[in-house]
Design an enzyme around this catalytic site. Structure first.
Site, PDB file in Angstrom:
ATOM      1  N   GLU A  53       0.862  -1.396   0.024  1.00 34.52           N
ATOM      2  CA  GLU A  53       0.033   0.052   0.024  1.00 34.52           C
ATOM      3  C   GLU A  53       0.831   1.292   0.048  1.00 34.52           C
ATOM      4  OE1 GLU A  53      -1.998  -2.939   2.884  1.00 34.52           O
ATOM      5  OE2 GLU A  53       0.056  -2.469   1.922  1.00 34.52           O
ATOM      6  N   CYS A  76      -2.215  -3.063   7.468  1.00 34.22           N
ATOM      7  CA  CYS A  76      -2.058  -3.135   8.861  1.00 34.22           C
ATOM      8  C   CYS A  76      -2.367  -1.649   9.530  1.00 34.22           C
ATOM      9  CB  CYS A  76      -0.521  -3.388   8.972  1.00 34.22           C
ATOM     10  SG  CYS A  76       0.411  -2.300   8.617  1.00 34.22           S
ATOM     11  N   CYS A  85       0.058   1.129   7.529  1.00 28.63           N
ATOM     12  CA  CYS A  85      -0.407   1.337   6.317  1.00 28.63           C
ATOM     13  C   CYS A  85      -1.654   2.288   6.289  1.00 28.63           C
ATOM     14  CB  CYS A  85      -0.530  -0.044   5.424  1.00 28.63           C
ATOM     15  SG  CYS A  85       0.968  -0.589   5.073  1.00 28.63           S
ATOM     16  N   LEU A 205      20.532 -31.045  -1.134  1.00 33.81           N
ATOM     17  CA  LEU A 205      19.152 -30.299  -0.749  1.00 33.81           C
ATOM     18  C   LEU A 205      19.052 -28.819  -1.099  1.00 33.81           C
ATOM     19  CD1 LEU A 205      18.021 -32.371   2.371  1.00 33.81           C
ATOM     20  CD2 LEU A 205      17.591 -32.789   0.091  1.00 33.81           C
ATOM     21  N   GLU A 292       9.758 -34.069   0.636  1.00 39.36           N
ATOM     22  CA  GLU A 292      10.459 -34.717  -0.501  1.00 39.36           C
ATOM     23  C   GLU A 292      10.438 -36.169  -0.187  1.00 39.36           C
ATOM     24  OE1 GLU A 292      13.529 -33.296  -2.898  1.00 39.36           O
ATOM     25  OE2 GLU A 292      12.441 -31.394  -3.529  1.00 39.36           O
TER      26      GLU A 292
END
Length: 358
Positions: A53, A76, A85, A205, A292
């Site tokens: 915003e 918020c 905001c 990974l 996974e």
């Protein structure tokens, strides 16, 4: 242009932050002048930086006066790492706010809307809600349940097996499927495997062939602390932390724990359930986790109803036996909610929600 089209534009901008805002949500915003002209737009780019915003209002400048603001999440009204905001919206002279959905964060949760209305700003809620909720499932799950949003990911043969045998990794899928999987790794907070995968595959990974801006947390579920200190994943701490989850009932030795910690791993002790480990990961602000494998870990998560989304890469070959996907569990990909199918080279991606976005 209608509310729906302006909200679509805000949602488009929200998606631009994918992989960079966690533990904050993906949020986009646009500002429209009183005569219906787009004068400002923006999105939340990184946690700790300006909210969507504020970026849209800064882009609009004085042209925001008397206009409307469309945002994908409730503005918020509290002081966090950035200012509220809602106050900025009022100060900019916005007369109407159209928001997709209320923020589930207890620090916000309706307070932003209340502030706006108390200062004479008209508020409409619900336009684009389904899309906004779906793109922020990790944030919503973390806020509401205190745990990561869990995606079960597996490469599967045409006859439903993930490996030819438990002790031998089986290459099933093609380059396009691999690249897609690594793009998904680049957008999430954490990647998890069971210790069996570490012992049989010794993976690193990491997210390869895909740009990742933030560290990637790697999680190893290891009840008896069998992860060797020489595991390759422990040589990649520059890519992100490694957390090894063990059970307080495992009988682990202090020396085994110490040797792993000396290699840079964090050893986390849980009560032995998958759900309790997720809660501890949530406390570390991990909002999204790709599971996974292997089969034992997948099945444990499934039996505890801790899987939110399933992503399967189905290869056009049969194994005729071996390690089945989710052995002993009731699962059918046809029952996934919002099921989506996509061709990736010779392979087929099948994905969808277990319970649906909420």
């Amino acid at each position: 242009m209608s509310d729906a089209r302006w909200m679509d534009r805000a949602l488009f901008h929200a998606a631009r932050g994918a992989g960079r805002t966690s533990p904050n949500p993906l949020v986009g915003a646009v500002v429209v002048s009183p005569d219906g002209v787009l004068v400002g737009q923006g999105y939340h780019e990184r946690a700790g930086e300006a909210h969507a915003e504020v970026r849209a209002l800064e882009d609009a400048g004085s042209r925001a006066q008397g206009g409307m603001l469309y945002c994908t999440l409730e503005p918020c009204a509290h002081h966090g790492r950035t200012g509220p905001c809602a106050a900025r919206i009022v100060d900019a002279g916005i007369t109407r706010v159209v928001a997709a959905v209320e923020d589930p964060n207890p620090l916000v949760s309706g307070r932003g809307f209340a502030y706006l209305r108390a200062h004479g700003v008209a508020v409409d809620i619900g336009r684009g809600a389904e899309h906004a909720i779906a793109m922020n499932q990790p944030f919503f799950t973390l806020m509401r349940e205190g745990r990561p949003f869990v995606t079960l990911k597996a490469a599967v043969s045409a006859d439903g097996f993930i490996a030819a045998s438990a002790d031998r990794p089986t290459a099933l899928t093609s380059g396009p499927a691999h690249r897609h999987a690594h793009r998904m790794r680049a957008q999430i907070d954490a990647l998890a495997v069971g210790v069996g995968t570490i012992l049989s595959d010794d993976p690193v990974l990491t997210a390869r062939s895909a740009y990742r801006e933030r560290p990637l947390t790697r999680v190893i579920f290891d009840r008896r602390l069998r992860t060797p200190p020489t595991a390759r994943v422990l040589s990649t701490l520059d890519a992100g932390p490694v957390i090894i989850v063990t059970s307080r009932h495992s009988g682990m030795t202090a020396s085994a724990r110490r040797s792993l910690e000396q290699q840079g791993a964090e050893v986390l002790t849980s009560d032995g359930t998958f759900r309790s480990a997720l809660t501890q990961l949530g406390a570390r602000h991990i909002g999204s986790l790709i599971l996974e494998g292997g089969a034992t870990l997948h099945a444990a998560a499934w039996r505890e109803s801790s899987v939110d989304f399933v992503r399967l890469y189905v290869a056009p070959r049969s194994l005729g036996g071996g390690v089945a996907l989710l052995p002993g569990c009731h699962f059918s990909s046809s029952e996934l909610i919002g099921r989506r199918v996509e061709t990736l080279g010779p392979d087929v991606l099948i994905e969808g929600y277990v319970h649906g976005p909420h």
